[in-house]
Design a protein around this motif. Structure first.
Motif, mmCIF file in Angstrom:
data_model
loop_
_atom_site.group_PDB
_atom_site.id
_atom_site.type_symbol
_atom_site.label_atom_id
_atom_site.label_comp_id
_atom_site.label_asym_id
_atom_site.label_seq_id
_atom_site.Cartn_x
_atom_site.Cartn_y
_atom_site.Cartn_z
ATOM 1 N N PRO A 553 0.813 -1.236 0.000
ATOM 2 C CA PRO A 553 0.000 0.000 0.000
ATOM 3 C C PRO A 553 0.839 1.275 0.000
ATOM 4 O O PRO A 553 0.464 2.265 -0.632
ATOM 5 C CB PRO A 553 -0.825 -0.129 1.292
ATOM 6 C CG PRO A 553 -0.916 -1.599 1.529
ATOM 7 C CD PRO A 553 0.402 -2.149 1.080
ATOM 8 N N GLN A 554 1.984 1.248 0.665
ATOM 9 C CA GLN A 554 2.852 2.425 0.660
ATOM 10 C C GLN A 554 3.430 2.676 -0.738
ATOM 11 O O GLN A 554 3.500 3.826 -1.198
ATOM 12 C CB GLN A 554 3.989 2.221 1.654
ATOM 13 C CG GLN A 554 3.545 1.952 3.090
ATOM 14 C CD GLN A 554 4.715 1.660 4.005
ATOM 15 O OE1 GLN A 554 5.788 2.245 3.859
ATOM 16 N NE2 GLN A 554 4.510 0.756 4.966
ATOM 17 N N LEU A 555 3.838 1.607 -1.391
ATOM 18 C CA LEU A 555 4.368 1.771 -2.746
ATOM 19 C C LEU A 555 3.291 2.276 -3.698
ATOM 20 O O LEU A 555 3.555 3.150 -4.537
ATOM 21 C CB LEU A 555 4.924 0.434 -3.247
ATOM 22 C CG LEU A 555 6.184 -0.088 -2.535
ATOM 23 C CD1 LEU A 555 6.494 -1.511 -3.013
ATOM 24 C CD2 LEU A 555 7.368 0.822 -2.821
ATOM 25 N N LEU A 556 2.079 1.742 -3.583
ATOM 26 C CA LEU A 556 0.991 2.194 -4.456
ATOM 27 C C LEU A 556 0.648 3.650 -4.191
ATOM 28 O O LEU A 556 0.338 4.400 -5.129
ATOM 29 C CB LEU A 556 -0.241 1.313 -4.247
ATOM 30 C CG LEU A 556 -0.109 -0.149 -4.704
ATOM 31 C CD1 LEU A 556 -1.369 -0.933 -4.338
ATOM 32 C CD2 LEU A 556 0.122 -0.223 -6.207
ATOM 33 N N ALA A 557 0.704 4.047 -2.940
ATOM 34 C CA ALA A 557 0.401 5.443 -2.611
ATOM 35 C C ALA A 557 1.453 6.382 -3.183
ATOM 36 O O ALA A 557 1.129 7.478 -3.671
ATOM 37 C CB ALA A 557 0.304 5.615 -1.094
ATOM 38 N N VAL A 563 1.640 5.676 -14.461
ATOM 39 C CA VAL A 563 0.918 4.575 -15.096
ATOM 40 C C VAL A 563 1.773 3.304 -15.129
ATOM 41 O O VAL A 563 1.321 2.218 -14.717
ATOM 42 C CB VAL A 563 0.491 4.962 -16.527
ATOM 43 C CG1 VAL A 563 -0.141 3.771 -17.243
ATOM 44 C CG2 VAL A 563 -0.478 6.133 -16.477
ATOM 45 N N GLY A 564 2.988 3.412 -15.630
ATOM 46 C CA GLY A 564 3.821 2.218 -15.778
ATOM 47 C C GLY A 564 4.185 1.588 -14.454
ATOM 48 O O GLY A 564 4.133 0.366 -14.307
ATOM 49 N N LYS A 565 4.544 2.406 -13.473
ATOM 50 C CA LYS A 565 4.974 1.870 -12.181
ATOM 51 C C LYS A 565 3.828 1.223 -11.434
ATOM 52 O O LYS A 565 3.971 0.124 -10.880
ATOM 53 C CB LYS A 565 5.594 2.986 -11.352
ATOM 54 C CG LYS A 565 6.866 3.577 -11.946
ATOM 55 C CD LYS A 565 7.360 4.770 -11.149
ATOM 56 C CE LYS A 565 8.567 5.418 -11.829
ATOM 57 N NZ LYS A 565 9.023 6.629 -11.130
ATOM 58 N N VAL A 566 2.679 1.864 -11.417
ATOM 59 C CA VAL A 566 1.571 1.333 -10.637
ATOM 60 C C VAL A 566 0.992 0.077 -11.278
ATOM 61 O O VAL A 566 0.585 -0.872 -10.588
ATOM 62 C CB VAL A 566 0.490 2.417 -10.432
ATOM 63 C CG1 VAL A 566 -0.318 2.643 -11.703
ATOM 64 C CG2 VAL A 566 -0.426 2.061 -9.282
ATOM 65 N N SER A 567 0.934 0.047 -12.606
ATOM 66 C CA SER A 567 0.430 -1.159 -13.264
ATOM 67 C C SER A 567 1.361 -2.338 -13.023
ATOM 68 O O SER A 567 0.921 -3.491 -12.949
ATOM 69 C CB SER A 567 0.270 -0.905 -14.758
ATOM 70 O OG SER A 567 1.511 -0.557 -15.352
ATOM 71 N N LEU A 594 -5.063 -1.853 1.081
ATOM 72 C CA LEU A 594 -4.847 -2.261 -0.307
ATOM 73 C C LEU A 594 -6.088 -2.008 -1.149
ATOM 74 O O LEU A 594 -5.993 -1.463 -2.266
ATOM 75 C CB LEU A 594 -4.464 -3.741 -0.346
ATOM 76 C CG LEU A 594 -4.267 -4.345 -1.745
ATOM 77 C CD1 LEU A 594 -3.123 -3.653 -2.471
ATOM 78 C CD2 LEU A 594 -4.008 -5.844 -1.649
ATOM 79 N N LEU A 595 -7.257 -2.382 -0.637
ATOM 80 C CA LEU A 595 -8.505 -2.148 -1.385
ATOM 81 C C LEU A 595 -8.733 -0.662 -1.612
ATOM 82 O O LEU A 595 -9.159 -0.249 -2.701
ATOM 83 C CB LEU A 595 -9.683 -2.764 -0.619
ATOM 84 C CG LEU A 595 -9.721 -4.295 -0.549
ATOM 85 C CD1 LEU A 595 -10.813 -4.760 0.406
ATOM 86 C CD2 LEU A 595 -9.962 -4.876 -1.939
ATOM 87 N N CYS A 596 -8.449 0.133 -0.608
ATOM 88 C CA CYS A 596 -8.638 1.580 -0.738
ATOM 89 C C CYS A 596 -7.711 2.150 -1.803
ATOM 90 O O CYS A 596 -8.146 2.955 -2.649
ATOM 91 C CB CYS A 596 -8.387 2.242 0.616
ATOM 92 S SG CYS A 596 -8.580 4.038 0.594
ATOM 93 N N GLN A 597 -6.442 1.704 -1.796
ATOM 94 C CA GLN A 597 -5.487 2.205 -2.789
ATOM 95 C C GLN A 597 -5.871 1.777 -4.205
ATOM 96 O O GLN A 597 -5.792 2.574 -5.149
ATOM 97 C CB GLN A 597 -4.080 1.687 -2.455
ATOM 98 C CG GLN A 597 -3.441 2.333 -1.239
ATOM 99 C CD GLN A 597 -3.167 3.813 -1.451
ATOM 100 O OE1 GLN A 597 -2.984 4.273 -2.581
ATOM 101 N NE2 GLN A 597 -3.179 4.575 -0.360
ATOM 102 N N VAL A 598 -6.306 0.535 -4.356
ATOM 103 C CA VAL A 598 -6.669 0.055 -5.691
ATOM 104 C C VAL A 598 -7.878 0.809 -6.218
ATOM 105 O O VAL A 598 -7.928 1.215 -7.398
ATOM 106 C CB VAL A 598 -6.930 -1.469 -5.648
ATOM 107 C CG1 VAL A 598 -7.476 -1.951 -6.991
ATOM 108 C CG2 VAL A 598 -5.652 -2.224 -5.314
ATOM 109 N N CYS A 599 -8.875 1.026 -5.374
ATOM 110 C CA CYS A 599 -10.064 1.772 -5.810
ATOM 111 C C CYS A 599 -9.717 3.213 -6.164
ATOM 112 O O CYS A 599 -10.238 3.762 -7.148
ATOM 113 C CB CYS A 599 -11.133 1.726 -4.715
ATOM 114 S SG CYS A 599 -11.828 0.079 -4.435
#
Length: 1133
Positions: A553-557, A563-567, A594-599
């Motif tokens: 979750p920290q990396l996603l935030a 686009v490339g990194k998050v995908s 994780l669900l919050c970050q993905v949404c």
């Protein structure tokens, strides 16, 4: 068995006088005579048992053979051979028994040893005492040749089966133990080994392959054993001399005269032994090796190179010099991979010894360029070992490889052959680590940074998985250091943007490799994991899960906007042990994060790759097998509810015409999310089809087409129809039948909209509409013949068929430059456009193959078979092949109809040129009919009859326009059998009775009568082979061969070595450069000899044949960017 096949023996006239290894066998008291080892087998006469050595004819020898066998039964016992063949007996006791027998009767013992060699060759003959006493070597070998077994082409060394599996090792061990048992006495008796070597030399020059192969193996192994003994004697002589000098240097009162005399006597005896051993080695080297190292049989050449490596290592003082190394360098150009592999392995064992490096300097400078070329060898094993050899050269030498030579190895980490890629990975890892020596305390950090920089500069950004797999064995510790990687990515100072992207890509590929324990797709080895590998895999997945659950979750935030990194990061949860989320409350909080970050990421992005990655993660978390699936379902439902509500509110403004840019953007974003979700989840309950259809209908009617809205609306609509069809197919109630009618009605409306979209200007809308049509028609389209599935009820009207055919002609077979005018495209964009056109053509062809469109619809694509053969030839050919399975006659008529349509469309301007193109197309289409002409009788007959009827149209009115079509039709005549030829000839005369003398009619009739065959050809005649005879040449430079490119030579694979002068001309003037690094391989390989000029003048250079098969192409391929080993199968599945 062909006993008398020609063989290479051009060295018979080489002058050996003055050589270090001149064949000078000492004569015994029995006047043992021998000449130089390079002479013919007649040069050596065996020691006579009776003291005389008169010559007899072969006829006399045949008379002596049986009588001698009867007199001496002991010779045929063959216990030595049986002991070696069985492999169950200990060879040392057998050799001891033979030595005892030899000491009691040395002639009988030598005969037994000779017959042992004869039996190992697979010969039924026996050398008797009388033959040995009276005949020369040549006569004995001639007698044995006539008694050779002609029932089989096999002999023990090449025989297969469990009893022969260890025969070669047994023979080699026997020879080694024999020399070891004789090293103190019999090795120097001037009888046993001198006579034995003389016979082996004669057998090695035999025309019989079994004799040559067996005697060469024994001689080479004998040489290796003698070399080992010689090395020991040299060491003893050196030690003895030093001890003698020390004893002499002592003061007079301490000097022992008896001791000095004893040491001097022993030293002189050792020197005599050295001379004897040098004489024996000279006999084998000049009598056997010099001829057989370039024998036509690759196994013999490989044996010579293998044993040469033993000599170089065992006795470097005598052999590790340029005079002998040159043979290994020459054979690096051998046409057979087994020989080249043996040379490379030999060099590996030399370069691994640090003390040998100084002796290898000249060899390295002369042959290094050739070695670098061999990393692209057609044989993967040779290429793998060559890379390992280059690594040894780089490690052991200071300036062994230049930067350019190293750069030639680096791209091989992306090769599809895993062994070669791993070898290149080891080379790359060593290079990276050598840069760090003494410069960095944080080794792992520096390795990861250098690895990321290499990945960026290599420009193979889609193939990080291949790079990781190549380095997995050598850099696994760094690649599995998840804590270090994530800390580098999360640190506040951060790293460069490109470096971050490369590091994330490498990290995710390493996660996949550790979690799945398998290499990338094209490198996948078809084997099941062992219990240990499964245990390690489970441990790695557990370690990945425990580390990434709180960190992801920290990396996603941090990287949510990229686009490339998050995908790429969103692939991580797919490799977790997801059941861990339900094990504790702390981890459930991580799940909520994780669900919050993905949404949130889904709401931020509109890129399809990001949305698909998010949906994949959410659908995985919603699996029923997990205890926390309810929590994930609630999060997904909330996201969908808010997205649908936002879309409907914006849609109302759009339909009323009062929407601004924010409303359009919001509607497009919401619709993109819903389109991606529709591909993975059933959203039919939300009834999105009505909203999407209203949007599509409004765009078509008002011509106010918004591409960002229309494309996702088409996707949502088609997935809604698919989910409806899936529900109906699972049930057959009356209610579902009513639902099917509603689906058919919606489908009709959707097809009308898609048909209208095919002619719009926006390419994305046009392409998406065509793809949707192909998909829905394949599922719901009514078959031309048969009932099909319950869903296949939709009937295509003629206008839709015509519109789809026009789309194929205009946008698939149209000029892409015109379609993309004004756009500056790179190679990647061109490839993407070609891939899309191939997918469109494949979708249309599937409708034909599965019966939704009639076979005659294929005429629109067959017309372009020849023109677009490079881009779409495989798809069209596969379609034609599948159509034959449906109906071979209709398929042939479709081919004829295609040609008729092209002929009818001919214009007066350029008619001849267009007619030639049609004939070329006809010729190419004719080649697609079966090779078995009997299977093509009915289809070809129908094709010709349709063609004749078309050519006869208008004859009643005097119109002869179509008469020239017979010229095109004649291209199919060569496939006809005699009955059909006669039938068509009669039919032709009946139809064109009044025009039988016409030029086109007569030409077509000639095509029916010329080259007729009663039966089809059973097989294609094999390629004629050209044999090039070996000639003596005085040139001093080798014929340089490329094993990475095909050289157009047609020599037989087992032929004698070709003439050097002819071969060099073909190589120098026509061979393309084979190395990616060097500009010319010839510049460093001008001279064969690495030693003295005098020695090179006495020896000929090797004459190596060129390749003559298709395997000479590059054996190294980079992975496909399409991610599919068989792209054509993906298109049609």
């Amino acid at each position: 068995m062909d006993e008398s096949e020609p063989y290479s023996s051009e060295d018979d006239d080489i002058s050996l006088t003055g050589s270090d290894f001149e064949f000078q066998l000492k004569t015994s008291k029995r006047k043992l005579t021998s000449t130089q080892g390079a002479a013919s087998p007649k040069r050596v006469r065996h020691p006579s048992v009776s003291g005389s050595s008169q010559s007899q004819t072969p006829e006399d020898s045949r008379d002596l053979g049986p009588r001698g066998a009867q007199k001496d039964e002991r010779v045929t016992a063959s216990h030595l051979y049986e002991a070696v063949r069985s492999g169950r007996s200990a060879l040392l006791p057998v050799i001891d028994d033979w030595l005892e027998e030899y000491r009691s009767d040395r002639e009988a013992g030598l005969l037994e040893l000779i017959n042992f060699v004869v039996q190992c060759s697979g010969c039924k003959g026996v050398v008797t005492r009388e033959m040995f006493s009276c005949l020369q070597n040549a006569d004995i070998i001639s007698h044995l040749t006539k008694e050779f077994n002609e029932d089989s082409v096999s002999y023990p060394l090449v025989s297969v089966g469990s009893q022969w599996r260890h025969f070669r090792e047994g023979v080699s061990e026997f020879v080694s133990l024999l020399v070891r048992g004789c090293r103190n006495s019999l090795l120097y008796d001037d009888f046993l080994f001198s006579a034995f070597i003389a016979l082996l030399t004669g057998l090695a020059d035999s025309q019989v392959r079994a004799f040559r192969h067996t005697s060469t193996l024994i001689a080479m192994r004998l040489m290796s054993s003698i070399v080992s003994v010689a090395a020991e004697v040299n060491t003893q002589a050196l030690v003895t001399r030093r001890r003698c000098e020390l004893e002499k240097n002592k003061p007079i009162e301490h000097k022992a005269i008896d001791r000095i005399e004893e040491l001097e006597h022993y030293y002189r005896e050792l020197l005599e032994h050295q001379e004897d051993l040098r004489s024996l080695m000279n006999g084998i080297f000049k009598g056997v090796f010099v001829h057989r190292y370039r024998d036509r049989v690759p196994e013999i050449r490989a044996v010579c190179m293998e044993e040469m490596g033993v000599w170089l290592r065992e006795n470097p003082v005598s052999f590790l010099n340029d005079e002998h190394l040159k043979y290994v360098g020459w054979m690096l150009h051998d046409k057979q991979a087994a020989v080249r592999l043996r040379c490379v392995l030999t060099l590996q064992k030399l370069y691994v010894e640090k003390e040998f490096i100084s002796r290898l300097e000249l060899f390295t400078s002369r042959f290094k360029e050739r070695i670098v070329c061999m990393i692209l060898d057609k044989d993967s094993d040779v290429a793998v070992e060559t890379v390992k050899l280059l690594l040894l050269i780089k490690q052991q030498t200071d300036d062994g490889l230049t930067e350019e030579e190293c750069a030639a190895v680096y791209p091989l980490v992306f090769a599809t052959h895993r062994g070669l890629a791993c070898a290149a990975g080891g080379f790359l890892y060593h290079t990276l680590c050598s840069v760090l020596d003494g410069r960095s305390d944080r080794r792992s950090v520096s390795v990861l940074r250098l690895l990321a920089h290499f990945f960026i500069e290599s420009e193979y950004h889609e193939h990080a998985a291949y790079l990781v797999d190549s380095l997995w064995d050598v850099a696994g510790v760094e690649l599995k250091d998840w804590e270090l990687m994530t800390s580098l990515l999360l640190q506040e100072s951060g790293v460069e943007d490109k470096l971050e992207s490369a590091l994330i890509d490498i990290m995710m590929c390493a996660v996949r490799q550790a979690a799945e324990a398998t290499p990338p797709s094209t490198r996948t080895q078809k084997k099941n994991l062992t219990a240990r590998e499964k245990r390690i895999q489970a441990q790695e997945r557990r370690r990945i899960t425990n580390h990434f659950i709180p960190v992801l979750p920290q990396l996603l935030a941090k990287f949510s906007a990229d686009v490339g990194k998050v995908s790429c990061l969103l692939r991580a949860p797919l490799y977790f042990q997801l059941e861990v989320y339900g094990s504790s409350g702390r981890l459930e909080k991580c799940l909520d994060l994780l669900l919050c970050q993905v949404c949130d990421i889904m709401l931020k992005h509109r890129e399809e790759c990001v949305l698909e990655a998010c949906v994949r993660v959410l659908c995985t978390l919603c699996g029923d097998c997990y205890s926390f699936c309810g929590r994930a379902e609630r999060a997904v439902d909330q996201l969908l509810d808010s997205t649908v509500e936002k879309f409907t509110s914006n849609l109302a403004e759009i339909l009323q015409g009062s929407a601004d840019e924010d409303d359009l953007y919001g509607a497009a974003s919401s619709l993109n999310i819903l389109a991606v979700f529709s591909s993975a989840r059933d959203l039919t309950a939300r009834d999105l089809f009505e909203f999407c259809f209203q949007l599509l209908k409004m765009g078509i009617e008002t011509r106010d087409i918004n591409e960002k809205l229309m494309v996702p609306a088409l996707k949502c609509s088609v997935f809604h129809l698919f989910w409806k069809g899936t529900k109906i197919k699972q049930h057959t109630s009356a209610r579902d039948k009513a639902e099917l009618k509603r689906v058919m009605k919606a489908l009709h409306s959707f097809c009308v909209v898609c048909q209208s979209c095919l002619s719009v200007a926006q390419s994305h809308i046009r392409n998406q509409a065509f793809a949707c049509l192909c998909d829905v028609l394949l599922v719901f389209g009514k078959l031309c013949e048969g009932d099909g599935s319950p869903l296949q009820r939709f009937s295509l009207d003629d206008s839709l068929k015509a519109e789809m055919a026009s789309f194929i002609i205009d946008y698939v077979f149209g000029d892409p430059d015109e379609d993309l005018a004004g756009e500056e495209e790179g190679e990647e964009m061109k490839m993407a456009a070609l891939l899309q056109r191939r997918n469109q053509l494949a979708g249309y062809c599937k409708l034909i193959i599965y019966g939704v469109l009639e076979l005659r619809a294929a005429t629109d694509i067959l017309k372009y078979y020849n023109k677009f053969y490079r881009d779409f030839g495989d798809i069209i050919k596969e379609t034609l092949s599948k159509s034959k399975m449906i109906s071979s006659v209709e398929s042939a008529r479709t081919v004829c109809l295609c040609l008729q349509q092209l002929f009818s469309g001919l214009e007066e301007d350029g008619r001849d040129e267009e007619l030639t193109e049609i004939r070329l197309l006809a010729k190419k289409l004719a080649m697609n009919f079966s090779i078995n002409l009997r299977l093509s009788r009915k289809p070809l007959l129908a094709l010709h009859q349709d063609g004749i009827r078309f050519a006869s149209q208008g004859l009643d009115e005097g119109d002869l326009t179509n008469l020239s079509f017979l010229e095109i039709l004649s291209e199919f005549s060569f496939k006809l059998l005699q009955p059909e030829r006669k039938q068509l000839s009669l039919y032709l005369r009946r139809v064109f009775a009044s025009l039988i003398s016409s030029e086109f009619v007569r030409m077509y009739e000639r095509s029916l009568t010329s080259g007729s065959k009663d039966t089809p050809a059973a097989e294609t005649p094999s390629r004629k082979r050209r044999r090039t005879h070996s000639l003596i040449s005085g040139l001093e430079t080798p014929a340089v061969m490329s094993h990475t490119r095909r050289v157009d030579m047609e020599d037989d694979e087992d032929d004698d070595f070709t003439d050097r002068s002819v071969l060099r001309k073909s190589v120098v003037h026509s061979r393309p450069q084979s190395s990616p690094v060097s500009q010319s391989i010839r510049s460093h390989l001008r001279t064969l000899s690495l030693g003295h000029e005098d020695a090179s003048e006495d020896e000929e250079e090797p004459e190596i044949e060129d390749y003559d098969d298709e395997d000479s192409e590059l054996g190294i391929t980079l992975p496909s960017t399409h991610g599919s080993a068989s792209f054509l199968e993906d298109l049609f599945q």
